[in-house]
Design an enzyme around this catalytic site. Structure first.
Site, PDB file in Angstrom:
ATOM      1  N   GLU A  86       0.832  -1.196   0.000  1.00 28.63           N
ATOM      2  CA  GLU A  86       0.000   0.000   0.000  1.00 28.63           C
ATOM      3  C   GLU A  86       0.875   1.258   0.000  1.00 28.63           C
ATOM      4  OE1 GLU A  86      -3.551   1.854   2.858  1.00 28.63           O
ATOM      5  OE2 GLU A  86      -2.190   0.322   3.635  1.00 28.63           O
ATOM      6  N   LYS A 111      -8.992   2.215  -2.604  1.00 27.59           N
ATOM      7  CA  LYS A 111      -9.305   1.739  -1.260  1.00 27.59           C
ATOM      8  C   LYS A 111     -10.690   2.220  -0.857  1.00 27.59           C
ATOM      9  CE  LYS A 111      -7.055   1.492   3.321  1.00 27.59           C
ATOM     10  NZ  LYS A 111      -5.844   1.910   4.059  1.00 27.59           N
ATOM     11  N   CYS A 146      -5.548  -3.221   2.393  1.00 28.60           N
ATOM     12  CA  CYS A 146      -5.354  -3.121   3.843  1.00 28.60           C
ATOM     13  C   CYS A 146      -6.678  -3.148   4.622  1.00 28.60           C
ATOM     14  CB  CYS A 146      -4.532  -1.884   4.176  1.00 28.60           C
ATOM     15  SG  CYS A 146      -3.758  -1.930   5.830  1.00 28.60           S
ATOM     16  N   SER A 189       0.501  -2.187   7.476  1.00 26.15           N
ATOM     17  CA  SER A 189      -0.026  -2.621   8.772  1.00 26.15           C
ATOM     18  C   SER A 189       1.055  -2.496   9.836  1.00 26.15           C
ATOM     19  CB  SER A 189      -0.511  -4.073   8.685  1.00 26.15           C
ATOM     20  OG  SER A 189      -0.996  -4.525   9.934  1.00 26.15           O
ATOM     21  N   GLY A 236      22.482   9.571  27.989  1.00 29.20           N
ATOM     22  CA  GLY A 236      23.003   9.459  29.335  1.00 29.20           C
ATOM     23  C   GLY A 236      22.967   8.022  29.798  1.00 29.20           C
TER      24      GLY A 236
END
Length: 549
Positions: free
Chosen positions: A42, A111, A147, A173, A288
């Site tokens: 995608e 989609k 998807c 995903s 650190g």
């Protein structure tokens, strides 16, 4: 009509906005495959998720030009391609897949289901396409649900009813805990409903807070896995499909082992950090190293992601720093093979004490002085970052960030946090795992990466004498389940108390969770691990009077 198809699945790690680089990588994958069709993920041309970047007309025009170049490349008689890109049509933008074949864009599919929850915000930038029909390809009808289209039954049902013979599912995903099982269960539902085999293709790599784990697979109509690609690694896998009396079947291929817990979390952190640092062109990271477990684990992930020569650790000792912490930090750096410098902060602490003494006169020492120490350390590390270009890696975990046990402009300063979505108990599990295992793709050493004492000693910020985390917080084995209930499950105080926890403790943790929202808004991005990370998933108001206690 053909009775045999060879389909290559390109599980790639694409860079957001690098249209030419992404296109070239897909064309390179195509060049190596004796396939009929190469399938990509995608929005593989642009990157995922593009957020408001896709609203730039110049990006859409550039994507159109690159897609046309890719289409022309298929005029050589080699494999066709399914490529994810943006389609501008009738004043709207669609998240779409283009079929490139014979030197042209042969077809588009759009989609239909646009996710608008958690990390997704697609309805903001894309328009939904209609319920799609299959794409005709060399005598085969290919269904291409994109998807989210397979998370609901309508699209696959429509494709099956309109003659689709194979379902090819390009995905973006993101990784999260237990996602492998969810994907398999979902695929099995769609296969059972349609009677069609399904190929689930997912990308790999990090994009800001999100990381994609790949783990693509092919499931035949009998719901058995025919091919399983690895997680976390780029891979282009050629599959062979045969038409039978019962429909199309994918021949059995390699089935890679997928990471169990907590190995999957470690790889998510490692890949997410590597792509964030490298794609933002930092020479390395500085952090650190206190002798505690959070900084030790952060350093280990950084070395595994970037290599020891790109990780710079700094011990910023004070009068409250124990000899054990000094020794443990030094040993940790030695085991990892990375640079360690010691910069005592006491001169700066004394300067601040003297500077503020006239204003603070008559006031007892309290958390203010503790926070000054933390902010001196943050200032020191930021100075090194500014001077040498290394990104400052913060080391706080989700337990601390949940209840505000962190100093804004102090230990929260930095550009990225690999532990942002990891509770303290997860930090312990990851540290034990890494001491016993070397991750795949790791640039760090074999063997343990931190002294055992770092894992076993009581956690402390060492900002005052004999300080321990549990002076202010419940034990982490109590705190983390409470936080999981409040954050991941959105439970009330009463519901968590019903699980056996003390009411006063749960109510106090809920209050701390809400009042720390302003700090979290100012924290750096970090790898998403669970279903509700702070930031993209969980968006709470800072000013908020609601309580469940």
């Amino acid at each position: 009509m053909t009775d045999r198809l060879q389909i290559a699945f390109a599980q790639l790690n694409q860079t957001m906005g690098d249209l030419r680089g992404n296109a070239d990588a897909m064309l390179a994958a195509r060049a190596k495959q004796p396939a009929d069709l190469v399938v990509t993920c995608e929005l593989s041309l642009i990157g995922y998720p593009p957020e408001d970047l896709v609203l730039k007309p110049s990006l859409v025009r550039a994507a159109e030009a690159e897609l046309q170049r890719m289409a022309e490349a298929t005029g050589d008689g080699g494999p066709a391609m399914l490529v994810g890109s943006v389609l501008a049509e009738d004043g709207k933008l669609h998240n779409a897949m283009a079929l490139l074949d014979g030197g042209k864009i042969a077809a588009w599919t759009r989609k239909h289901e646009l996710p608008n929850y958690g990390v997704f915000d697609e309805k903001r930038v894309f328009a939904p396409g209609p319920l799609p029909g299959p794409l005709a390809f060399r005598g085969v009808r290919l269904g291409v649900p994109i998807c989210e289209d397979i998370w609901f039954p309508d699209v696959c049902e429509c494709l099956a009813e309109t003659g689709a013979e194979i379902l090819l599912v390009p995905n973006g995903s993101p990784y999260e805990l237990d996602k492998d099982d969810k994907r398999l269960s979902l695929a099995a539902m769609r296969v059972a409903e349609t009677g069609l085999p399904l190929a689930y293709l997912n990308r790999v790599g990090g994009q800001d807070e999100i990381v994609f784990d790949g783990a693509s697979f092919v499931m035949n109509a009998d719901r058995r896995i025919a091919v399983q690609l690895p997680d976390w690694e780029e891979r282009v896998t050629l599959t062979t499909w045969v038409r039978t009396a019962q429909g199309w079947v994918c021949e059995e291929g390699h089935k890679h082992r997928l990471d169990p817990y907590p190995e999957d979390i470690y790889h998510a952190m490692q890949i997410g950090l590597a792509d964030y640092v490298n794609r933002n062109r930092f020479p390395g990271v500085v952090l650190g190293l206190s002798g505690g477990i959070d900084s030790a684990l952060s350093a280990a992930v950084a070395v595994d992601a970037l290599g020891a020569d790109r990780v710079w650790c700094v011990m910023m000792s004070s009068r409250f720093t124990s000899e054990d912490s000094l020794d443990d930090a030094a040993e940790c750096a030695r085991m990892l093979g990375c640079r360690l410098d010691t910069i005592p902060i006491e001169p700066a602490v004394e300067a601040f004490d003297a500077m503020l003494a006239p204003v603070f006169e008559g006031k007892a020492r309290d958390i203010t002085e503790e926070n000054i120490q933390s902010r001196i350390r943050g200032l020191t590390l930021m100075a090194l970052s500014n001077k040498f270009g290394h990104m400052l890696l913060t080391t706080g975990n989700k337990s601390e960030m949940s209840v505000g046990y962190a100093t804004i402009y102090g230990d929260m300063a930095g550009g990225y946090s690999v532990l942002k979505d990891a509770y303290k108990t997860t930090v312990f599990a990851l540290s034990r795992w890494r001491n016993a295992n070397r991750p795949k793709l790791a640039l760090g050493p074999d063997g343990p990466v931190m002294p055992e004492r770092v894992i076993t000693k009581p956690p402390t910020a060492e900002l005052r004498e004999n300080q321990k985390d549990q002076d202010l917080l419940p034990p982490y084995e109590v705190l983390d389940p409470i936080l999981t209930g409040l954050v991941e499950e959105e439970l009330s105080v009463a519901e968590i108390v019903a699980r056996g926890f003390d009411r006063e403790t749960v109510a106090r943790i809920e209050r701390l969770l809400y009042v720390a929202e302003y700090k979290r808004r100012q924290s750096p991005p970090g790898v998403k691990i669970g279903v509700r990370n702070f930031g993209r998933d969980r968006r709470y108001p800072i000013t908020n009077a609601f309580r469940t206690s």
